[in-house]
Design a protein around this motif. Structure first.
Motif, short mmCIF file in Angstrom:
data_model
loop_
_atom_site.label_atom_id
_atom_site.label_comp_id
_atom_site.label_asym_id
_atom_site.label_seq_id
_atom_site.Cartn_x
_atom_site.Cartn_y
_atom_site.Cartn_z
N PHE A 150 0.82 -1.20 0.00
CA PHE A 150 0.00 0.00 0.00
C PHE A 150 0.86 1.26 0.00
N LEU A 151 2.02 1.21 0.67
CA LEU A 151 2.93 2.35 0.65
C LEU A 151 3.43 2.61 -0.77
N ALA A 155 2.98 6.08 -2.78
CA ALA A 155 4.09 6.78 -3.45
C ALA A 155 3.76 7.04 -4.90
N GLY A 156 3.10 6.06 -5.55
CA GLY A 156 2.72 6.24 -6.95
C GLY A 156 1.73 7.37 -7.14
N PHE A 157 0.85 7.60 -6.16
CA PHE A 157 -0.11 8.69 -6.22
C PHE A 157 0.47 10.00 -5.71
N GLY A 158 1.71 9.98 -5.25
CA GLY A 158 2.32 11.19 -4.71
C GLY A 158 1.80 11.58 -3.35
N LEU A 159 1.39 10.60 -2.55
CA LEU A 159 0.79 10.87 -1.25
C LEU A 159 1.76 10.65 -0.09
N ALA A 160 2.97 10.22 -0.39
CA ALA A 160 4.00 10.05 0.64
C ALA A 160 5.12 11.05 0.33
N THR A 161 4.96 12.26 0.82
CA THR A 161 5.84 13.36 0.42
C THR A 161 7.00 13.61 1.37
N TRP A 164 10.06 10.92 6.26
CA TRP A 164 9.59 10.17 7.43
C TRP A 164 8.59 9.09 7.03
N ALA A 165 8.07 9.16 5.81
CA ALA A 165 7.11 8.16 5.36
C ALA A 165 7.73 6.76 5.30
N LEU A 166 9.05 6.69 5.26
CA LEU A 166 9.71 5.38 5.26
C LEU A 166 9.44 4.62 6.57
N LEU A 167 9.11 5.37 7.62
CA LEU A 167 8.81 4.73 8.90
C LEU A 167 7.39 4.18 8.96
N LEU A 168 6.63 4.36 7.90
CA LEU A 168 5.27 3.83 7.89
C LEU A 168 5.27 2.30 7.97
N VAL A 169 6.28 1.67 7.36
CA VAL A 169 6.33 0.21 7.40
C VAL A 169 6.60 -0.30 8.82
N PRO A 170 7.63 0.23 9.55
CA PRO A 170 7.78 -0.21 10.95
C PRO A 170 6.55 0.05 11.80
N VAL A 171 5.88 1.17 11.58
CA VAL A 171 4.66 1.45 12.33
C VAL A 171 3.58 0.42 11.99
N ALA A 172 3.47 0.07 10.72
CA ALA A 172 2.50 -0.93 10.30
C ALA A 172 2.81 -2.28 10.95
#
Length: 279
Positions: A150-151, A155-161, A164-172
């Motif tokens: 999903f990340l 990124a493809g839609f330009g919604l992870a700008t 810090w969005a790289l930390l979304l996976v550890p949070v998930a």
């Protein structure tokens, strides 16, 4: 050769957890269950698509349809953001939750009640805590894979700008761990497949109410306190802040909440399995 008394009574050098828990509960071989699950799902990898397609369809609906009707909403830190960017990280957290809950309830239930898989495992050196950690670990892997896919879409839609969005996976992964641990505890209480409706009865309102689609401020004040007690709310607050790079001290509280939930769930799962399978 005479052995000194101190050497005779000295326990073998093991980890702290193994010294505290008896071998019947934990042997440190939870990785064996991860290997087993990997082999099983290597021939059924298409089942993972369900956890990716559903939030993707939600995101497309908001990107193409409903998102065009709402210009901006108030995001983390009071900053305005597009509605699609507001919803996307929440859907990522929900995707991690769904993957973990499905695996730790449905799959665990049938292994436990019908296939008697865990009874066979306990005939080996594995203990109840090994089973709990192994099954929870696989549910975390599944939820993490959903979130990673999903990340990529975000990124493809330009919604992870933000970087810090790289930390979304550890949070998930943390969200998956918390829900998998609690979900496996619940699975040990289920008596029949019909009771899975109770699981959906808990998950669906949580998905809808945990600020997934609306800011917390739109709820009446008494309901706000209820929403802030929901586990998914804490995961969404973390993912939403990281997606736009807005960090604050409250994130520590969200992480602690999920860690405590995960630890409590793993402990209770091992205790339930020990009580039910080692009688």
């Amino acid at each position: 050769m005479t052995i000194a008394p101190s050497e005779q009574t000295r326990p073998p050098r093991r980890g702290v957890l193994l010294r505290i828990l008896p071998p019947s509960v934990y042997t440190g071989r939870a990785r064996a269950l991860l290997e087993r699950s990997t082999l099983v799902y290597s021939r059924a990898w298409l089942v993972f698509l369900s956890g990716i397609v559903e939030p993707l369809l939600y995101l497309l609906a908001f990107q193409v349809g409903f998102g065009a009707l709402v210009d901006e909403v108030t995001g983390p830190g009071g900053e305005p953001m597009s509605y699609v960017a507001f919803v996307a990280p929440a859907l990522l957290a929900a995707s991690a939750m769904n993957g973990a809950v499905f695996d730790s309830t449905f799959n665990v239930f049938f292994k436990f009640r019908y296939n008697k898989t865990y009874d066979a495992m306990l005939a080996t050196p594995l203990g109840p805590l090994d089973i709990a950690l192994g099954e929870i670990g696989w549910a975390v892997v599944r939820g993490g894979l959903y979130a990673l896919a999903f990340l990529g879409v975000m990124a493809g839609f330009g919604l992870a700008t933000s970087p810090w969005a790289l930390l979304l996976v550890p949070v998930a992964l943390l969200v998956s761990f918390a829900f998998a641990a609690v979900g496996m505890v619940c699975a040990t209480f289920l008596k029949s497949p019909a009771q899975f409706d109770f699981v959906q009865l808990a998950v669906m309102p949580m998905f809808l109410l945990s600020t997934t689609f609306y800011p917390l401020t739109v709820y009446p004040e008494p309901l706000q306190y209820v929403v802030q007690c929901l586990p998914l709310y804490h995961g969404i607050e973390l993912t939403r802040g990281l997606s736009v790079g807005v960090l604050d001290v409250s994130m520590i509280g969200h992480v602690v909440y999920l860690l405590v939930l995960a630890a409590a769930g793993a402990y209770l799962t091992a205790k339930r399995l020990a009580g039910l399978l080692l009688r």
